[in-house]
Design an enzyme around this catalytic site. Sequence first.
Site, mmCIF file in Angstrom:
data_model
loop_
_atom_site.group_PDB
_atom_site.id
_atom_site.type_symbol
_atom_site.label_atom_id
_atom_site.label_comp_id
_atom_site.label_asym_id
_atom_site.label_seq_id
_atom_site.Cartn_x
_atom_site.Cartn_y
_atom_site.Cartn_z
ATOM 1 N N ASP A 102 29.986 37.503 35.454
ATOM 2 C CA ASP A 102 30.770 36.263 35.412
ATOM 3 C C ASP A 102 29.845 35.167 34.893
ATOM 4 O O ASP A 102 28.799 34.898 35.490
ATOM 5 C CB ASP A 102 31.221 35.965 36.855
ATOM 6 N N ASP A 204 33.909 31.737 32.933
ATOM 7 C CA ASP A 204 34.555 30.853 33.898
ATOM 8 C C ASP A 204 35.007 29.537 33.259
ATOM 9 O O ASP A 204 34.284 28.955 32.442
ATOM 10 C CB ASP A 204 33.522 30.544 34.999
ATOM 11 N N GLU A 261 38.450 32.747 31.208
ATOM 12 C CA GLU A 261 39.371 32.183 32.200
ATOM 13 C C GLU A 261 39.869 30.864 31.628
ATOM 14 O O GLU A 261 39.099 29.929 31.440
ATOM 15 C CB GLU A 261 38.664 31.927 33.529
ATOM 16 N N HIS A 334 40.159 36.149 42.987
ATOM 17 C CA HIS A 334 39.515 35.500 44.145
ATOM 18 C C HIS A 334 39.957 34.048 44.323
ATOM 19 O O HIS A 334 39.511 33.399 45.267
ATOM 20 C CB HIS A 334 38.001 35.564 43.959
ATOM 21 N N ASP A 335 40.787 33.540 43.420
ATOM 22 C CA ASP A 335 41.258 32.152 43.522
ATOM 23 C C ASP A 335 42.714 32.062 43.957
ATOM 24 O O ASP A 335 43.306 30.976 43.898
ATOM 25 C CB ASP A 335 41.138 31.457 42.161
HETATM 26 C C1 NOJ Z 1 37.039 29.189 38.479
HETATM 27 C C2 NOJ Z 1 36.532 30.164 39.488
HETATM 28 O O1 NOJ Z 1 37.288 31.331 39.425
HETATM 29 C C3 NOJ Z 1 36.582 29.477 40.819
HETATM 30 O O2 NOJ Z 1 36.371 30.355 41.893
HETATM 31 C C4 NOJ Z 1 35.588 28.359 40.802
HETATM 32 O O3 NOJ Z 1 35.688 27.622 42.005
HETATM 33 C C5 NOJ Z 1 35.814 27.424 39.619
HETATM 34 N N1 NOJ Z 1 36.124 28.107 38.394
HETATM 35 C C6 NOJ Z 1 34.596 26.590 39.379
HETATM 36 O O4 NOJ Z 1 33.578 27.370 38.810
#
Ligand code: NOJ
Length: 554
Positions: A102, A204, A261, A334-335
């Site tokens: 990542d 990310d 992402e 995970h979000d």
């Molecule tokens: C996206 C990530 O998936 C998330 O977990 C993170 O808090 C934010 N970007 C900031 O890096």
Amino acid sequence: MSDVCNLAWWQKTIAYEVYPKSFLDTAGQGTGTIAGITARLDYLHSLGVGALWITPCYKSPMVDNGYDVQDYYAIDPSFGTMANMDELIERGREHGIRVVMDLVFNHTSNRCDWFVESSSSRNNDKADWYIWRDAREDGSAPTNWRSIFGGSAWEWCEERGQYYLHTFAKQQPDLNWECPEVRKALFDIANWWANKGVGGFRIDAITYIKKPPAFEDGPIDGEDGLSPIHDATANQAGILDYLHEFKASVRDGRDIFMVGEANGVDAKDLDQWVGDEGVFDMLFEFSHMHVPVGKAEIWCRPVTWKLTDLKRALGASQRATATNGWYPAFFENHDQPRSTVNFFRCDGPLAKKAKVLAAVLLSTRGTPFVYQGEELGYGNATWRSIDEFDDVQTRAQYEFALSEGLDEQAALAACARFSRDNARTPMQWDATRNAGATDGNPWLPVHDDYPTCNVAVQEGDPDSPLLWYRLLAALRTSHTELVAGDWRELLADDERILAFERTLGDRRSVTLANFSDEEAPYDTAVVAGLAPVAESQGPTTAGTLRPLEAVIWG
Ligand code: NOJ
């Protein structure tokens, strides 16, 4: 039409995301380790996994659980050592599993050496590595932007006498991609990891790297008097130039994949981002994830939705990548809260819901990304107090809900429904203490249902979500159209059934998934000439789906 032989390894495989802090602890410390991931490679192999995305495990103060990187060339001691990581990469390869790192390149930790130097004065070597601006005349922040984690997106730095910008937490200062040295430093990091033999990168928050030419206030949308930074800075013109540079420096000539992402990119713009002319191999865009929460992602402002909204979003992504690029299919990461709660508006057993989603995930066109525990069909956890959460975003959403006038109980309920900590509770391996995930004090509460919902129990239960995942993984091998076939939506207006067909030469499969708790009749013409090859609730009846039933015909 594609052919399975013409696909790259990462298009044919199943990807699995591990959140290392919650996967398996081999050190008795309450948080997971890299050695814990290595210890479970056989398990991942049994799910047909060929790509293993690990969320950041670099050295970090862990304000955002690793998404605040202090040193991209070091492993955080809580996860182990670089030798552990090298071993995982090596042993993974022996299992046919390639590790995917990542890359957090929009921002660093405020404890990263780069930021420490940049913030020390206005004229050091890294003075313009971050986004610095003077205060307004009255001393207030340069704009009214609200960071994604709440509060102003600007933080005052006494040493420089200036504000710096942070799209996320104030401990995550945004890098300045305009600065060529920054880009070079980032590309060097990616190349260093690529040379270790990783299989690819998840990048990310990539849509935030390019800032607008002028910094201007945006419309206020809440009681805090701020405006979402997303609307001002996401996906700015010119961003793709940087990313083409990135691709040329890191991706070209290597048998790896890059998945970005990309919150803020619509399905209609996907062709600029992926495929031959694009910058990534795949893009996580969030149109379907926004269906249950709304685009603004404000948890205390509930939205209403119907199955056709979800179908429209998923269909748009499929159509956008039909002939160009490739789609990373996902319902969890995970979000996000757990998908068994997120994507159903009816009651019913979670295991049945998990199997419905799995049927769609593993038979739609694209690389399926399974998130740890999704294969067991968890629901959201039970949260008794806001203090049980350990997440900067959840706390911010809680505060925002209170500022909007909700009482504490209602604010907690919004967090319990949508918090990403739902996805971060310890992995449920067995019915022993702490679900077998740790001998220490788990950093988040273990889910209440772990004694009955865990890997060991499900391995012995022929009706379990876990064995359904394994069956579907095997089906992808015997039914090549599920991997390489074209995709076409069926029953588009049906509010209960999500349906599509996959075709490859004379091969054809049809997936029918009933998202409702009612019987759902359908015209048998859609499955004419086919037989059921995967039935989520045992032998099915042509023409009707039982509540929460999924069937693949082939
Ligand atoms: C996206 C990530 O998936 C998330 O977990 C993170 O808090 C934010 N970007 C900031 O890096």
